[in-house]
Design a protein around this motif. Structure first.
Motif, mmCIF file in Angstrom:
data_model
loop_
_atom_site.group_PDB
_atom_site.id
_atom_site.type_symbol
_atom_site.label_atom_id
_atom_site.label_comp_id
_atom_site.label_asym_id
_atom_site.label_seq_id
_atom_site.Cartn_x
_atom_site.Cartn_y
_atom_site.Cartn_z
ATOM 1 N N ASP A 148 0.824 -1.209 0.000
ATOM 2 C CA ASP A 148 0.000 0.000 0.000
ATOM 3 C C ASP A 148 0.863 1.266 0.000
ATOM 4 O OD1 ASP A 148 -2.386 -1.427 -0.010
ATOM 5 O OD2 ASP A 148 -2.410 -1.595 2.182
ATOM 6 N N ASP A 149 2.104 1.145 0.438
ATOM 7 C CA ASP A 149 3.061 2.251 0.366
ATOM 8 C C ASP A 149 3.865 2.058 -0.917
ATOM 9 O OD1 ASP A 149 5.071 4.125 0.612
ATOM 10 O OD2 ASP A 149 5.505 3.684 2.720
ATOM 11 N N THR A 150 3.318 2.558 -2.015
ATOM 12 C CA THR A 150 3.859 2.256 -3.340
ATOM 13 C C THR A 150 5.332 2.622 -3.468
ATOM 14 O OG1 THR A 150 1.672 2.619 -4.330
ATOM 15 C CG2 THR A 150 3.560 2.620 -5.816
ATOM 16 N N LEU A 151 5.698 3.815 -3.045
ATOM 17 C CA LEU A 151 7.077 4.268 -3.216
ATOM 18 C C LEU A 151 8.042 3.397 -2.420
ATOM 19 C CD1 LEU A 151 8.772 6.428 -4.631
ATOM 20 C CD2 LEU A 151 8.541 7.852 -2.586
ATOM 21 N N ASN A 152 7.696 3.094 -1.185
ATOM 22 C CA ASN A 152 8.563 2.262 -0.353
ATOM 23 C C ASN A 152 8.683 0.856 -0.935
ATOM 24 O OD1 ASN A 152 10.070 1.704 2.209
ATOM 25 N ND2 ASN A 152 8.364 0.293 2.544
ATOM 26 N N PHE A 153 7.576 0.314 -1.422
ATOM 27 C CA PHE A 153 7.620 -1.017 -2.019
ATOM 28 C C PHE A 153 8.526 -1.029 -3.249
ATOM 29 C CE2 PHE A 153 6.258 -4.214 -5.034
ATOM 30 C CZ PHE A 153 6.249 -5.356 -4.249
ATOM 31 N N LEU A 154 8.439 0.006 -4.081
ATOM 32 C CA LEU A 154 9.261 0.050 -5.291
ATOM 33 C C LEU A 154 10.747 0.120 -4.960
ATOM 34 C CD1 LEU A 154 7.056 2.433 -7.442
ATOM 35 C CD2 LEU A 154 7.480 0.008 -7.887
ATOM 36 N N HIS A 155 11.096 0.849 -3.910
ATOM 37 C CA HIS A 155 12.500 0.880 -3.492
ATOM 38 C C HIS A 155 12.947 -0.505 -3.033
ATOM 39 C CE1 HIS A 155 13.685 5.056 -3.872
ATOM 40 N NE2 HIS A 155 12.546 5.455 -3.314
ATOM 41 N N ALA A 156 12.082 -1.193 -2.287
ATOM 42 C CA ALA A 156 12.418 -2.545 -1.837
ATOM 43 C C ALA A 156 12.531 -3.504 -3.015
ATOM 44 C CB ALA A 156 11.363 -3.035 -0.844
ATOM 45 N N LEU A 157 11.653 -3.366 -3.999
ATOM 46 C CA LEU A 157 11.691 -4.195 -5.198
ATOM 47 C C LEU A 157 12.985 -3.954 -5.971
ATOM 48 C CD1 LEU A 157 10.354 -6.087 -7.302
ATOM 49 C CD2 LEU A 157 9.228 -4.039 -8.250
ATOM 50 N N SER A 158 13.360 -2.698 -6.111
ATOM 51 C CA SER A 158 14.603 -2.358 -6.806
ATOM 52 C C SER A 158 15.797 -3.038 -6.151
ATOM 53 C CB SER A 158 14.796 -0.838 -6.818
ATOM 54 O OG SER A 158 16.045 -0.486 -7.381
ATOM 55 N N GLY A 159 15.854 -2.993 -4.821
ATOM 56 C CA GLY A 159 16.948 -3.632 -4.108
ATOM 57 C C GLY A 159 16.969 -5.131 -4.295
#
Length: 286
Positions: free
Chosen positions: A126-137
């Motif tokens: 639900d926290d799109t930006l935080n999830f995308l950073h985690a996905l990138s890592g």
């Protein structure tokens, strides 16, 4: 930051070309975070036929190859002023509706490995930006940056299975994973000024995700950062194939050799000599 770019692409043909057309996506546009101050394209062995903007609002130069020439050389020179917007390029513009960036493409269609990757990311969706950073890592951990292991036809699923690739592969996996969660995603091709280096082997590629309230936000998975003032955006697309710098055909050319020379440097205002930026982490091209 003032960045100067010199990009030469040389195609050498084994046989005489009877007919050829090339679609060039080599001219950046002024947009959020960058202002194109000057840009010139020189052609040898080809002549301009048309210029237009495609469905992604990329500038396209269509050129024809002169019959019988042994090679075609395309050289771009330009200066672009950039600023650091923390990767944010702003709200959506252009002819393509956002839902088009949710569609899988042949290069980004998710398979079992991409689905497993998404399920393994320990972050609040639900926290799109935080999830995308985690996905990138997570992608950076699972795909080692190794040039020469993949090519332009390698899919996101294939790169993830192999565990090796370059910036294009990192971006495609990121795009594939994000679309599974109904996040609009797109590929970005452009230039990156690498710290301490001027001469480069190739241009760079990264991805952008559409985040509510922010608009398009860039993620350079290969370097684990959001694009800053060292980046110049040139073309975007649903995947690499729609943002490739040069595509086309050459009838009768036989085997074709490609040679690319690229330099990206910082231009210091009021000084004749250029130097690289200091104090930032080393980053690599794609």
């Amino acid at each position: 930051m003032l960045l100067t770019v010199t990009h030469t692409t040389r195609y050498s043909f084994a046989e005489k070309v009877s007919h050829g057309l090339q679609r060039l996506r080599l001219k950046p546009k002024t947009t959020h975070g960058q202002e194109v101050l000057e840009w010139r394209m020189d052609l040898v062995g080809a002549r301009p036929e048309a210029s237009y903007d495609d469905q992604h609002h990329n500038h396209i130069d269509l050129v024809s190859i002169e019959p019988g020439v042994p090679e075609v050389v395309v050289t771009c020179h330009g200066t672009v002023r950039t600023i650091d917007n923390n990767g944010v390029t702003g709200m959506h513009t252009g002819h393509m509706p956002l839902w088009c960036f949710l569609r899988p493409t042949p290069l980004t269609r998710a398979g079992n490995r991409v689905r497993q990757l998404v399920a393994s990311v320990d972050a609040d969706r639900d926290d799109t930006l935080n999830f995308l950073h985690a996905l990138s890592g997570a992608i950076g951990e699972q795909i080692e940056y190794v040039p020469g292991e993949t090519d332009a036809a390698t899919t996101a699923e294939q790169a993830l299975v192999a565990g090796k690739g370059v910036c294009q592969d990192h971006a495609h996996v990121f795009i594939s994973a994000g679309r599974l969660l109904d996040i609009p995603m797109r590929y970005v091709g452009g230039y990156l000024k690498m710290d301490g280096l001027v001469e480069q082997e190739a241009g760079h590629g990264w991805a952008e995700a559409y985040v509510p309230g922010l608009g398009w936000v860039g993620f350079d998975i290969s370097n684990a950062i959001c694009p800053d003032e060292r980046y110049v955006r040139v073309a975007t697309g649903c995947d690499y194939s729609e943002a490739a710098p040069v595509t086309g055909i050459a009838v009768g050319a036989g085997e074709t050799e490609l040679d690319v020379h690229l330099s990206v440097d910082e231009k210091l205002v009021g000084q004749q000599q250029s130097s690289g930026g200091g104090g930032q982490q080393q980053v690599q091209g794609g």
